[in-house]
Design an enzyme around this catalytic site. Structure first.
Site, PDB file in Angstrom:
ATOM      1  N   GLY A  49       3.116  -4.998   7.330  1.00 22.33           N
ATOM      2  CA  GLY A  49       3.675  -4.580   7.693  1.00 22.33           C
ATOM      3  C   GLY A  49       5.129  -4.588   7.861  1.00 22.33           C
ATOM      4  O   GLY A  49       5.942  -5.399   7.361  1.00 22.33           O
ATOM      5  N   GLU A  50       5.820  -4.086   8.948  1.00 21.11           N
ATOM      6  CA  GLU A  50       7.766  -4.409   9.112  1.00 21.11           C
ATOM      7  C   GLU A  50       7.255  -5.454  10.476  1.00 21.11           C
ATOM      8  O   GLU A  50       7.198  -4.923  11.635  1.00 21.11           O
ATOM      9  CB  GLU A  50       8.926  -2.967   9.238  1.00 21.11           C
ATOM     10  CG  GLU A  50       8.286  -2.413   8.603  1.00 21.11           C
ATOM     11  CD  GLU A  50       9.023  -2.714   7.067  1.00 21.11           C
ATOM     12  OE1 GLU A  50       9.581  -3.949   7.660  1.00 21.11           O
ATOM     13  OE2 GLU A  50       9.215  -2.722   6.050  1.00 21.11           O
ATOM     14  N   SER A  51       7.871  -7.091  10.069  1.00 18.50           N
ATOM     15  CA  SER A  51       7.481  -7.846  11.165  1.00 18.50           C
ATOM     16  C   SER A  51       8.577  -8.049  12.211  1.00 18.50           C
ATOM     17  O   SER A  51       8.029  -7.834  12.706  1.00 18.50           O
ATOM     18  CB  SER A  51       7.878  -9.075  10.558  1.00 18.50           C
ATOM     19  OG  SER A  51       9.486  -9.493   9.543  1.00 18.50           O
ATOM     20  N   CYS A  81       1.686 -10.707   4.356  1.00 16.47           N
ATOM     21  CA  CYS A  81       2.725 -10.797   4.741  1.00 16.47           C
ATOM     22  C   CYS A  81       3.358 -10.301   6.182  1.00 16.47           C
ATOM     23  O   CYS A  81       4.244 -11.909   5.804  1.00 16.47           O
ATOM     24  CB  CYS A  81       2.038  -9.035   3.787  1.00 16.47           C
ATOM     25  SG  CYS A  81       4.297  -8.403   3.078  1.00 16.47           S
ATOM     26  N   ILE A 135       3.063  -6.658  -1.479  1.00 18.61           N
ATOM     27  CA  ILE A 135       3.983  -5.667  -1.047  1.00 18.61           C
ATOM     28  C   ILE A 135       5.701  -5.831  -0.394  1.00 18.61           C
ATOM     29  O   ILE A 135       5.334  -6.195   0.316  1.00 18.61           O
ATOM     30  CB  ILE A 135       3.543  -4.434  -0.764  1.00 18.61           C
ATOM     31  CG1 ILE A 135       2.479  -3.729  -1.426  1.00 18.61           C
ATOM     32  CG2 ILE A 135       4.332  -3.409  -0.243  1.00 18.61           C
ATOM     33  CD1 ILE A 135       1.318  -3.081  -0.215  1.00 18.61           C
ATOM     34  N   ARG A 136       6.678  -5.946  -1.317  1.00 18.12           N
ATOM     35  CA  ARG A 136       7.595  -6.702  -0.619  1.00 18.12           C
ATOM     36  C   ARG A 136       7.279  -8.023  -0.146  1.00 18.12           C
ATOM     37  O   ARG A 136       8.152  -8.197   1.579  1.00 18.12           O
ATOM     38  CB  ARG A 136       8.642  -5.501  -0.023  1.00 18.12           C
ATOM     39  CG  ARG A 136       8.562  -4.511  -0.665  1.00 18.12           C
ATOM     40  CD  ARG A 136       9.669  -2.741  -0.033  1.00 18.12           C
ATOM     41  NE  ARG A 136       8.566  -2.853   1.161  1.00 18.12           N
ATOM     42  CZ  ARG A 136       7.419  -2.034   1.348  1.00 18.12           C
ATOM     43  NH1 ARG A 136       8.080  -1.630   0.410  1.00 18.12           N
ATOM     44  NH2 ARG A 136       7.195  -1.858   2.276  1.00 18.12           N
ATOM     45  N   HIS A 171      -1.848  -9.084   0.262  1.00 22.28           N
ATOM     46  CA  HIS A 171      -2.442  -8.411   1.235  1.00 22.28           C
ATOM     47  C   HIS A 171      -4.146  -7.988   1.156  1.00 22.28           C
ATOM     48  O   HIS A 171      -4.626  -7.450   0.151  1.00 22.28           O
ATOM     49  CB  HIS A 171      -1.963  -7.190   0.523  1.00 22.28           C
ATOM     50  CG  HIS A 171      -0.864  -6.193   1.550  1.00 22.28           C
ATOM     51  ND1 HIS A 171      -0.965  -6.193   3.442  1.00 22.28           N
ATOM     52  CD2 HIS A 171       0.431  -6.840   0.929  1.00 22.28           C
ATOM     53  CE1 HIS A 171       0.580  -6.086   3.387  1.00 22.28           C
ATOM     54  NE2 HIS A 171       0.689  -6.395   2.083  1.00 22.28           N
ATOM     55  N   GLU A 173      -6.810  -7.388   2.023  1.00 22.36           N
ATOM     56  CA  GLU A 173      -7.053  -5.801   2.998  1.00 22.36           C
ATOM     57  C   GLU A 173      -7.377  -5.140   2.313  1.00 22.36           C
ATOM     58  O   GLU A 173      -7.927  -3.723   2.097  1.00 22.36           O
ATOM     59  CB  GLU A 173      -6.598  -6.130   4.181  1.00 22.36           C
ATOM     60  CG  GLU A 173      -5.949  -5.207   4.271  1.00 22.36           C
ATOM     61  CD  GLU A 173      -4.077  -6.241   3.985  1.00 22.36           C
ATOM     62  OE1 GLU A 173      -3.250  -5.770   4.569  1.00 22.36           O
ATOM     63  OE2 GLU A 173      -4.922  -7.274   3.773  1.00 22.36           O
TER      64      GLU A 173
END
Length: 198
Positions: A49-51, A81, A135-136, A171, A173
């Site tokens: 997600g967004e750390s 991530c 992803i990014r 990821h 998952e």
């Protein structure tokens, strides 16, 4: 006695980890607020997600210090991530440190626009032909002695294990292959083995 895994559910891809645990018939619970820490659980997943958002929410909701202590005390944790960034001891060109429990230096958004999101397959420790969705993604630029490198992409470190901490830039998952989650569950079931890389 059945294992129970807590999933940090503040932001990001926590639902997909919960679905993976469901497929493995593993009990799980969500960590959203301080009172959720009163639940009994044996391991922790830090999702992608967004750390920065996750880190700020961890502090604002009174979760940060309690979870950091559990990790430092040896609770098995799996980070994907953004979770890798939360664990990292250092970030390249960024003075921010969140948990700082994993002795690695991480470069955020490391693959740039061209490879911002991509899929590949590769080795993950002893696991062959493992699907990896990036992803990014960040990657591990360097790690201290004792950290076990589990996977690389294009020469860069993309997954590591150190003591009770399993962390990766991709990821698992998001794919149907459950071998990495099973690997983490073995760490939970046999916590003494988490110290093998210390």
């Amino acid at each position: 006695m059945r294992e129970r895994i807590a999933v940090l559910a503040l932001q990001g891809a926590f639902l997909e980890h919960e679905q993976a645990l469901e497929r493995l018939n593993i009990d799980w619970c969500e960590i959203r607020q301080a009172k959720d820490l009163e639940q009994a659980f044996d391991g922790l997943i830090l999702p992608g997600g967004e750390s920065t958002v996750q880190g700020k929410l961890l502090r604002e909701l009174g979760l940060f210090h309690a979870l950091k202590k559990r990790i430092e005390d040896g609770m098995p944790v799996m980070a994907t991530c953004a979770g890798l960034i939360l664990l990292a001891e250092h970030l390249v060109d960024d003075p921010t440190v969140w948990f700082g429990t994993l002795p690695v230096t991480v470069r955020r958004n490391a693959y740039g626009r061209q490879l911002g999101s991509f899929f590949t397959r590769g080795a993950f420790g002893d696991i062959a032909d493992c699907p990896m969705t990036f992803i990014r993604a960040p990657f591990v630029e360097s790690c201290r002695p004792g950290v076990e490198v589990l996977s690389r992409f294009d020469g860069q470190i993309t997954a590591v294990r150190w003591q009770n901490q399993l962390a990766m830039a991709f990821h698992p998952e998001l794919d149907q292959d459950m071998r990495i989650h099973r690997n983490f569950l073995e760490m939970v079931r046999h916590p003494a083995s988490c110290l093998c890389c210390s």
